[in-house]
Motif scaffolding. Structure first.
Motif, short mmCIF file in Angstrom:
data_model
loop_
_atom_site.label_atom_id
_atom_site.label_comp_id
_atom_site.label_asym_id
_atom_site.label_seq_id
_atom_site.Cartn_x
_atom_site.Cartn_y
_atom_site.Cartn_z
N ASN A 133 -11.84 -1.42 10.93
CA ASN A 133 -12.63 -0.33 10.35
C ASN A 133 -11.79 0.77 9.74
O ASN A 133 -12.32 1.71 9.14
N SER A 134 -10.46 0.68 9.87
CA SER A 134 -9.61 1.76 9.37
C SER A 134 -9.35 1.63 7.87
O SER A 134 -9.29 0.53 7.32
N THR A 135 -9.16 2.75 7.23
CA THR A 135 -8.83 2.76 5.79
C THR A 135 -7.49 2.07 5.55
O THR A 135 -7.32 1.35 4.57
N LEU A 136 -6.54 2.28 6.45
CA LEU A 136 -5.23 1.66 6.30
C LEU A 136 -5.34 0.14 6.31
O LEU A 136 -4.74 -0.54 5.47
N TYR A 137 -6.11 -0.40 7.24
CA TYR A 137 -6.31 -1.85 7.27
C TYR A 137 -6.90 -2.35 5.96
O TYR A 137 -6.42 -3.32 5.38
N HIS A 138 -7.93 -1.68 5.47
CA HIS A 138 -8.58 -2.13 4.24
C HIS A 138 -7.63 -2.07 3.05
O HIS A 138 -7.64 -2.96 2.19
N ALA A 139 -6.79 -1.03 3.00
CA ALA A 139 -5.84 -0.91 1.90
C ALA A 139 -4.78 -2.00 1.96
O ALA A 139 -4.41 -2.59 0.94
N MET A 140 -4.28 -2.29 3.16
CA MET A 140 -3.29 -3.36 3.32
C MET A 140 -3.92 -4.72 3.01
O MET A 140 -3.35 -5.53 2.27
N ASP A 141 -5.09 -4.96 3.57
CA ASP A 141 -5.78 -6.23 3.38
C ASP A 141 -6.16 -6.45 1.92
O ASP A 141 -6.13 -7.58 1.42
N TYR A 142 -6.51 -5.37 1.21
CA TYR A 142 -6.92 -5.47 -0.19
C TYR A 142 -5.85 -6.18 -1.03
O TYR A 142 -6.16 -7.09 -1.80
N SER A 143 -4.59 -5.76 -0.85
CA SER A 143 -3.53 -6.36 -1.65
C SER A 143 -3.08 -7.70 -1.13
O SER A 143 -2.77 -8.61 -1.90
N VAL A 144 -3.05 -7.86 0.20
CA VAL A 144 -2.66 -9.16 0.77
C VAL A 144 -3.68 -10.23 0.40
O VAL A 144 -3.32 -11.37 0.07
N SER A 145 -4.96 -9.87 0.44
CA SER A 145 -6.03 -10.84 0.18
C SER A 145 -6.28 -11.11 -1.30
O SER A 145 -7.10 -11.96 -1.64
N ALA A 146 -5.55 -10.40 -2.15
CA ALA A 146 -5.77 -10.56 -3.60
C ALA A 146 -5.27 -11.89 -4.12
O ALA A 146 -5.55 -12.26 -5.26
N GLY A 147 -4.54 -12.62 -3.29
CA GLY A 147 -4.09 -13.95 -3.70
C GLY A 147 -2.72 -13.90 -4.35
O GLY A 147 -1.82 -13.20 -3.89
N GLY A 148 -2.56 -14.63 -5.43
CA GLY A 148 -1.26 -14.73 -6.08
C GLY A 148 -0.70 -16.13 -5.93
O GLY A 148 -1.32 -17.01 -5.33
N LYS A 149 0.49 -16.32 -6.44
CA LYS A 149 1.09 -17.65 -6.44
C LYS A 149 1.52 -18.10 -5.04
O LYS A 149 1.59 -19.28 -4.76
N ARG A 150 1.84 -17.13 -4.18
CA ARG A 150 2.34 -17.43 -2.82
C ARG A 150 3.57 -18.33 -2.87
O ARG A 150 3.80 -19.16 -1.99
N ILE A 151 4.39 -18.16 -3.92
CA ILE A 151 5.52 -19.07 -4.10
C ILE A 151 6.58 -18.87 -3.02
O ILE A 151 7.25 -19.83 -2.61
N ARG A 152 6.71 -17.66 -2.50
CA ARG A 152 7.73 -17.41 -1.47
C ARG A 152 7.36 -18.10 -0.16
O ARG A 152 8.20 -18.83 0.39
#
Length: 296
Positions: A29-48
């Motif tokens: 429920n924290s803003t910090l969690y949502h902000a972190m999750d927003y970018s992590v969950s955005a996807g991407g190539k995940r090549i690393r």
């Protein structure tokens, strides 16, 4: 097993692990969690993380033993993107097809979300079920790759090279740190977890160094010829920021040729003296092939 089958089998499992790991310590429920999750969950190539897991599979090891270190690595990569996009840095409004973190959550929360991902990455590795010896090696290597002599040093050099054209040797040195260091870590991390031989570890490092340069050259090329819908970020930004790029130094066709040469050298590095070590280079070769661009 080919790369598509490997990705189909392993990457959804890793994706669940990556997303759910954030919830272990943070209040959903924290803003910090949502902000972190927003970018992590955005996807991407995940090549690393893909590279970490593919290295393990290539040596006949269970890819899931690398989930924690691959997660920590992806958190650090995501933090670097959040901070790169800030107005004080590249001032980008689009990342992975979505508004950048600071556009949604504000600059202050974006900075803190990046800080949170950076530090949490090391906790994830430190509390993993790997042996203490492996954890110390991985944490030390990741800190060096991401820190002031690695990725951060590359970012500084990249900013200082704006509005001037640097020689090719200097440009390679910038990108070996800015882009290449986390890819280098991905390869050697898989080797550390998988307990590969010193000669194999050296081969993986050389492979990743060439792959990292190829990755950056491709990024420079696609900034010119790519489509924003396909790339998930704005194009033409290198010209706006007057950045030194491979197409500027080598021409567009020359940059594509250099890209394909680096990929060839990456594959060549995998032909090392194996001394009866179980190793199948096919997945790593296919990862290199993902970056190929046909010469124009």
């Amino acid at each position: 097993m080919n790369l598509i089958d490997f990705q189909t089998q392993q990457m959804p499992l890793f994706e669940d692990f990556l997303i759910n790991t954030l919830k272990k310590e943070l209040s959903p429920n924290s803003t910090l969690y949502h902000a972190m999750d927003y970018s992590v969950s955005a996807g991407g190539k995940r090549i690393r993380p893909l590279l970490v897991l593919a290295v393990l599979k290539s040596f006949g090891k269970d890819p899931r033993t690398g989930f924690e270190v691959a997660t920590g690595l992806e958190y650090i990569h995501t933090y670097s993107l959040i901070h790169d996009d800030l107005p004080a840095m590249d001032n980008d409004a689009l990342r992975r097809g979505k508004p950048t973190n600071h556009i949604v959550y504000g600059e202050d929360m974006a900075i803190l979300a990046g800080d949170g991902l950076l530090t949490y990455a090391f906790e994830v590795i430190a509390t993993s079920p790997l042996s203490n010896d492996k954890k110390v090696k991985l944490i030390a290597a990741l800190a060096k790759s991401a820190g002031p002599t690695g990725m951060v040093a590359g970012q500084v050099a990249d900013m200082e090279a704006e509005k001037k054209q640097v020689p090719l040797k200097e440009l390679k040195a910038i990108h070996a740190r800015k882009t290449g260091e986390l890819l280098r870590f991905a390869a050697i991390a898989g080797g550390i977890v998988g307990e590969v031989s010193p000669s194999a570890l050296n081969a993986l490092e050389q492979y990743a160094l060439h792959l990292g340069l190829a990755f950056q050259i491709r990024d420079d090329v696609m900034d010119i010829i790519g489509d924003v819908t396909e790339l998930g970020k704005e194009t033409g930004m290198d010209a706006i920021h007057e950045k030194s790029t491979y197409p500027n130094l080598l021409t567009l066709d020359g940059a594509i040729e250099a890209l394909n040469e680096e990929l060839g050298q990456a594959k060549k590095a995998l032909n090392y003296e194996k001394n009866n070590e179980v190793f199948d280079a096919s997945l790593l070769n296919e990862i290199a092939d993902m970056l190929l661009i046909e010469e124009r």
